[in-house]
Design an enzyme around this catalytic site. Structure first.
Site, PDB file in Angstrom:
ATOM      1  N   TYR A 142       0.860  -1.188   0.000  1.00 55.48           N
ATOM      2  CA  TYR A 142       0.000   0.000   0.000  1.00 55.48           C
ATOM      3  C   TYR A 142       0.891   1.231   0.000  1.00 55.48           C
ATOM      4  CZ  TYR A 142      -3.758   3.141   1.718  1.00 55.48           C
ATOM      5  OH  TYR A 142      -4.671   4.153   1.888  1.00 55.48           O
ATOM      6  N   LYS A 170      -1.548  -1.525  -3.895  1.00 54.43           N
ATOM      7  CA  LYS A 170      -2.512  -0.436  -3.988  1.00 54.43           C
ATOM      8  C   LYS A 170      -1.703   0.830  -4.209  1.00 54.43           C
ATOM      9  CE  LYS A 170      -5.978   2.167  -1.375  1.00 54.43           C
ATOM     10  NZ  LYS A 170      -6.680   2.330  -0.072  1.00 54.43           N
TER      11      LYS A 170
END
Length: 301
Positions: A142, A170
């Site tokens: 992330y 992400k």
């Protein structure tokens, strides 16, 4: 699971789920179960629990573990549950990830360590250690430098993508250039997710796998339709949905996430409660703007 053939084991449309609170400020696990069920039956392939949108900085580990358990129990095999177990302390992230794995979640979201700003070699070692401590659990990196103060360099992602159970990222830098570089230098089965709803369709065009979405709390079916249209080559129809939803994508970030989306859910009648300090209520002006957008998109009761 959707028809879209995603390169990820998680599916293309993932909702970064809010955490409901009751009137006393405690986690409302009953509402969490109902919301999880609603999201899975309205376009979401999976749920990210205890991420940024879930107010993870103000949740205890015990609350997070119980959320992982009840949400996975609710979702079952109808979708994936990705547990936010990242930390800026490698040891804590490892321990939390091992617990989540034992609770039966389908994956783990690992945020770039925040505040202490480790160099790239430190980031590499951090994520490798977490992957090695739970080798059967798929991990999603992330990258959100606007919150963490440090960005995961594309070259570091290339190396991490070689780790067997690091399967996705992400990408919340807002940079299609960075996403394109990652796509060009990682295996085809390494999945790149948009971290911003407004970049979902553009990211699909450069080889992305889907989105970790905030807007899917409200328009999950429409986002799923957009992804499916794109996958089937119906790009004009995908673009039509994208453009229709731009006002919603914008208003959901008129203040710090998750303040607008939680307010929107409240306007729809969901008893998700308020926010844990230091987050606070949306301003009256922004609330009226949000109400107008929801009304225009036929999202109010």
């Amino acid at each position: 699971m959707a028809d879209f053939v995603s390169t990820s084991p998680f599916g293309p449309v993932l909702t970064a789920m809010v955490t409901p609170f009751n009137a006393d400020g405690g986690v409302d696990y009953g509402v969490a179960e109902k919301l999880a069920d609603h999201l899975i039956t309205h376009g979401s392939d999976g749920l990210v629990v205890c991420g940024t949108t879930g107010e993870s900085p103000t949740l205890s580990w015990e609350e997070e573990h119980e959320l992982f358990r009840v949400v996975k129990q609710t979702v079952g095999d109808r979708g994936s549950v990705i547990a936010g177990t990242g930390s800026n302390c490698t040891r804590e992230a490892m321990e939390a990830t091992q617990i989540a794995a034992k609770l039966g979640v389908d994956g783990s979201l690992q945020v770039v360590p925040y505040y202490n700003k480790p160099p790239q070699e430190g980031l590499l070692a951090h994520f490798q250690a977490i992957a090695n401590c739970a080798p059967e659990l798929p991990l999603m990196l992330y990258n959100i430098p606007g919150r963490t103060g440090q960005s995961l360099a594309p070259e570091t992602v290339y190396r991490l993508a070689e780790v067997e159970n690091i399967v996705a990222i992400k990408e919340a830098t807002g940079s299609l250039e960075q996403a394109s570089l990652i796509r060009a230098h990682t295996p085809d089965d390494f999945a790149i997710y948009a971290g911003d709803d407004v970049l979902t369709l553009p990211l699909l065009a450069v080889g992305g796998a889907g989105v970790v979405s905030v807007a899917s709390h409200l328009v999950g079916d429409r986002l799923q339709a957009m992804v499916q249209h794109f996958a089937q080559g119906a790009t004009a129809q995908a673009l039509e949905i994208h453009l229709q939803l731009i006002p919603l994508f914008k208003i959901l970030f008129c203040a710090t996430n998750p303040i607008p989306v939680k307010t929107a859910l409240g306007l729809q009648g969901w008893p998700v409660g308020s926010f844990r300090p230091p987050l606070c209520a949306l301003s009256p002006g922004h609330t009226e703007q949000l109400r107008d957008v929801l009304r225009d998109l036929a999202l109010l009761p």
